[in-house]
Scaffold this active site. Sequence first.
Site, PDB file in Angstrom:
ATOM      1  N   ASP A  66      66.726-148.093 -14.611  1.00 56.03           N
ATOM      2  CA  ASP A  66      68.301-148.059 -14.481  1.00 56.03           C
ATOM      3  C   ASP A  66      68.891-148.248 -13.206  1.00 56.03           C
ATOM      4  O   ASP A  66      69.977-149.055 -13.523  1.00 56.03           O
ATOM      5  CB  ASP A  66      68.773-146.566 -15.028  1.00 56.03           C
ATOM      6  CG  ASP A  66      68.607-146.227 -16.413  1.00 56.03           C
ATOM      7  OD1 ASP A  66      68.049-146.806 -17.153  1.00 56.03           O
ATOM      8  OD2 ASP A  66      68.831-144.947 -16.876  1.00 56.03           O
ATOM      9  N   GLY A  67      68.214-147.931 -12.269  1.00 56.60           N
ATOM     10  CA  GLY A  67      69.030-148.420 -10.890  1.00 56.60           C
ATOM     11  C   GLY A  67      69.025-149.904 -10.793  1.00 56.60           C
ATOM     12  O   GLY A  67      69.907-150.580 -10.043  1.00 56.60           O
ATOM     13  N   ASN A 141      77.978-145.513 -12.711  1.00 60.24           N
ATOM     14  CA  ASN A 141      77.865-144.438 -13.009  1.00 60.24           C
ATOM     15  C   ASN A 141      78.448-143.395 -12.556  1.00 60.24           C
ATOM     16  O   ASN A 141      79.133-142.735 -13.307  1.00 60.24           O
ATOM     17  CB  ASN A 141      76.332-144.266 -12.283  1.00 60.24           C
ATOM     18  CG  ASN A 141      75.213-144.069 -13.429  1.00 60.24           C
ATOM     19  OD1 ASN A 141      75.284-144.562 -14.476  1.00 60.24           O
ATOM     20  ND2 ASN A 141      73.908-143.945 -13.107  1.00 60.24           N
ATOM     21  N   THR A 182      74.390-138.990 -17.657  1.00 65.39           N
ATOM     22  CA  THR A 182      73.007-138.668 -17.974  1.00 65.39           C
ATOM     23  C   THR A 182      72.417-138.509 -16.511  1.00 65.39           C
ATOM     24  O   THR A 182      71.038-138.607 -16.530  1.00 65.39           O
ATOM     25  CB  THR A 182      72.219-139.263 -18.883  1.00 65.39           C
ATOM     26  OG1 THR A 182      72.641-140.774 -18.782  1.00 65.39           O
ATOM     27  CG2 THR A 182      72.748-138.880 -20.167  1.00 65.39           C
ATOM     28  N   ALA A 183      73.089-138.873 -15.272  1.00 68.86           N
ATOM     29  CA  ALA A 183      72.579-139.184 -13.912  1.00 68.86           C
ATOM     30  C   ALA A 183      72.700-137.959 -13.100  1.00 68.86           C
ATOM     31  O   ALA A 183      72.494-136.709 -13.623  1.00 68.86           O
ATOM     32  CB  ALA A 183      73.165-140.441 -13.372  1.00 68.86           C
ATOM     33  N   TYR A 184      73.326-137.917 -12.043  1.00 67.57           N
ATOM     34  CA  TYR A 184      73.748-137.052 -11.068  1.00 67.57           C
ATOM     35  C   TYR A 184      74.478-135.971 -11.971  1.00 67.57           C
ATOM     36  O   TYR A 184      74.278-134.872 -11.722  1.00 67.57           O
ATOM     37  CB  TYR A 184      74.290-137.716  -9.778  1.00 67.57           C
ATOM     38  CG  TYR A 184      74.602-136.729  -8.769  1.00 67.57           C
ATOM     39  CD1 TYR A 184      73.966-135.679  -8.493  1.00 67.57           C
ATOM     40  CD2 TYR A 184      74.989-137.056  -7.577  1.00 67.57           C
ATOM     41  CE1 TYR A 184      73.918-134.729  -7.399  1.00 67.57           C
ATOM     42  CE2 TYR A 184      75.134-136.497  -6.306  1.00 67.57           C
ATOM     43  CZ  TYR A 184      74.234-135.048  -6.459  1.00 67.57           C
ATOM     44  OH  TYR A 184      74.357-134.483  -5.104  1.00 67.57           O
TER      45      TYR A 184
END
Length: 283
Positions: A66-67, A141, A182-184
Amino acid sequence: MKHFFVIMNPDKKGARETAGDICSYLEKQGAVCRIGERDRGRTGKHYTDASTVPDETECIITLGGDGTLIQAARDLAGKNIPMLGINRGTLGYLTQVSRNEEIKDALSSLLANDYRLEERMMLSGCAYRDGKVIAQDIALNEIVMTRSGLVKMLQLKVFVNQEFLNEYRADGLIAATPTGSTAYNLSAGGPIIVPDSKMVVLTPICSHALNARSIVLSADDWIQIELMGEKGVCQAAVFDGDTAMELYPGDCIEIRQADIKTILVKLKNISFLDNLRNKMAGI
């Protein structure tokens, strides 16, 4: 689609070989494919120079996690080129293809125009000091207000559409898009949001209050965050974990929906909930 540009994370095992295989397959089918050269920036991450992407490019294929896709979206912001992610990372919420045997099928779908496009909103952050713009950036994000150095706790006053919302005393504050939910945001206890929706979620990080909860706002809302605390103490606004603005008490950052969007290629008829369940099962 006939014109492709591959962006890979060379630190991922087998990425270079896979990139070569992708180009070879596409060219045998009469398409045009180019592998982008990437340079390391000051943060050690690989960056793509937007000027090296041919104007006729119809699809960006990213190889990594994803990054890698998020970095490509930031580097190529405004070019409006659809992106397809091939996962060589861990979870890969944004990537469509994971296994090697899926790659040729995915490429065939692109060549046959058997896909749909999905727009993802981005955030724009603009920082002010004494009424003057000192920095601005975009994020796919999230934008995170965070501690810098030995700062133990942030004091942030938040306004929405110029109306006072809350004063936070916390380790940080996340302003996340649905893509970033859905990340941090998820790690900090925030809600999961369907990724193609239009909204912003504010989630405090380790808040020093019993009643601090995430707040979901409209994508059209205008968020203002005023930094408080001891004068001269450095803090930071971090964009997608990549670039950071140094800020100090008295500064203000305004967060809005960006005019620029990220366009993702969707190949599989898999719902967001199916994808979420499959990814979570692998944790």
